[in-house]
Design a protein around this motif. Sequence first.
Motif, mmCIF file in Angstrom:
data_model
loop_
_atom_site.group_PDB
_atom_site.id
_atom_site.type_symbol
_atom_site.label_atom_id
_atom_site.label_comp_id
_atom_site.label_asym_id
_atom_site.label_seq_id
_atom_site.Cartn_x
_atom_site.Cartn_y
_atom_site.Cartn_z
ATOM 1 N N GLN A 292 -42.355 -53.734 33.549
ATOM 2 C CA GLN A 292 -41.818 -53.719 32.184
ATOM 3 C C GLN A 292 -40.623 -52.781 32.082
ATOM 4 O O GLN A 292 -39.616 -53.110 31.450
ATOM 5 N N GLY B 14 -39.743 -58.261 34.385
ATOM 6 C CA GLY B 14 -40.059 -57.514 33.173
ATOM 7 C C GLY B 14 -40.653 -58.391 32.095
ATOM 8 O O GLY B 14 -41.605 -57.991 31.406
ATOM 9 N N LEU C 82 -44.310 -58.094 30.545
ATOM 10 C CA LEU C 82 -44.566 -58.000 29.111
ATOM 11 C C LEU C 82 -45.648 -58.985 28.692
ATOM 12 O O LEU C 82 -46.555 -58.649 27.918
#
Length: 576
Positions: free
Chosen positions: A167, A554, A558
Amino acid sequence: MTPRRLLPVLYGTGVAAAAAILAPLLPGLIGAGDRYLLYRDAVSTPRTHVTDTTLGIGDLPPRAVPQDWFLAMVSTVVDGGIVVLAVLAASLVCAGVGYGRLAARLVPGAGRTGAAAATLVGVWNPFVAERLLQGHWSLLAGYAALGWILVAVLDLRERPDAVRFSQLGGLFAVAGLTPTGSVLAAITLATALVARPIGLRPTMAVVALWLLSTLPWLLTASISDAPTTSAAAGVEAFGLRSEPWLGPVGTALSLGGIWNADAVPASRTIGWAAVATLGLLLVVAVGAGHLWRRRAESDPLVRAIAILAAVTAFLLVLSTFGPVRTGLGFVVEHVGGGGLLRDTQKFAALLVPAVAVCVAAAVAAARRRVPSGFAYAAVALLAVAPLPDLAWGVGGAVRTVDYPDEWRQVAEIVPPDRGSVALWPPGTVREYPFARDPSLDPAARMLRAPVVESGELRVDGEVIDPAGEHAAAVTRVLESGGSPAALAELGVGWVLVENGSPPGQLADAGRLVFDGPDLRLYQVGDAADRSADATDRAIALGAHLVWAALLITGLVGLGVGVISGASRTARRRTSP
């Protein structure tokens, strides 16, 4: 972790504020109206193509990487105008949510109303207004990532697992959409790591992720022929500009002061700017007092971002003085990459985390005497209402356009492999009858062939960045008549004439392949191959792919985090 019941409040506040600001642009976002930004530095086109310039290895410094490559990739699937509008809208919403989450973590006593107030201030402030008017949509994406980066470091300290590392890497990629965003992310990251150390190995991993996110501009700058320095005069031209009745101190603290006086909301051009700043500073002072009284129990990050804001404001004010500007000019002129420092007002973004936390703290202080709703309303009135013309596209100044059909016709004619395209008249700043404000020329992003851009930058008639050697040679040929043979030797296969008459020799000997109301396209013959070396292209492409991998990882991280968080919440609800 941010309480899940808080997130709807933050997202609701962020969406409402962003919708009020971007209302004139929203029809284009859903394909129901004009959808292309074309004003000042904001240029979106139906499709962006991968060229040497897009990869940052042309004759110009890599200022728009990986931004342009990102648009080139995504616009193969979605219209480029919609992509830019979507990124801009998401940036405003996520900026507010990020600063709201940060405030909720650092000022838990503020409750949902305090976090919502921080969200509102993160979206509705002079920095956002002035960067919107300058067309810096991609810088606003980097601005939006700062609050999330601070929260991510806090989360990483609690549980340093692979999902949270991914993330954080994605956040670095978002911030690194422009080089300046990467620099802001690095400063923010360093502040968080000093305040909340996470251990040597996790720190090394985080720094490595940030370095990977910078490869598109660090590597391309090292292999490009473009200069990595700039003229010292740029410090004076792009320095912090004092706004009415505020001086440099008040301007810096107000989050305003962009160098371009034309990129300022009307309410910031009169004495009302001082009233607005007084309201904001009053809220910040109340919040700072509340935090000071509870400093013994505050998270160390509160102190760190306060110091960051104080140092940033001090340096911004200091940069307006002659001796400091002279020193900064020396850095810009002699140190590679120093040009990132000349637009000093960009660094006002580093004040926003502290401002957001103080706003939330002001609500926490007010809640002790009045109901939460009244506290929120009072803070919002003092901090936000003094900038009423940020609504509706900053008073209608930020609007979308549609390109005349002749632009699409020219884009279909020019192939990617028969020489570059020269522009006439020279220069890359244009005023088009279908656009309201001056803008950069969209040809470089719309055409499949590389476009010869001079790179010359003038502010108030003074040359800040000189033209590149190759572009200057092409300009000399065009100004001397536009000999097709001479242009072909320089790798030019086409000349696009915009809103004017072509040079004499070009008109006589060139082949007119398109003649429209405002555009004429000439083919000048077999052009010499001046494309970048295959090795350089491979290096630049590889750097961009690494950046894209960070971004995608990322997003996956998430999604995994959201799903796992929902699962933990469900288990807690069903446990005895």
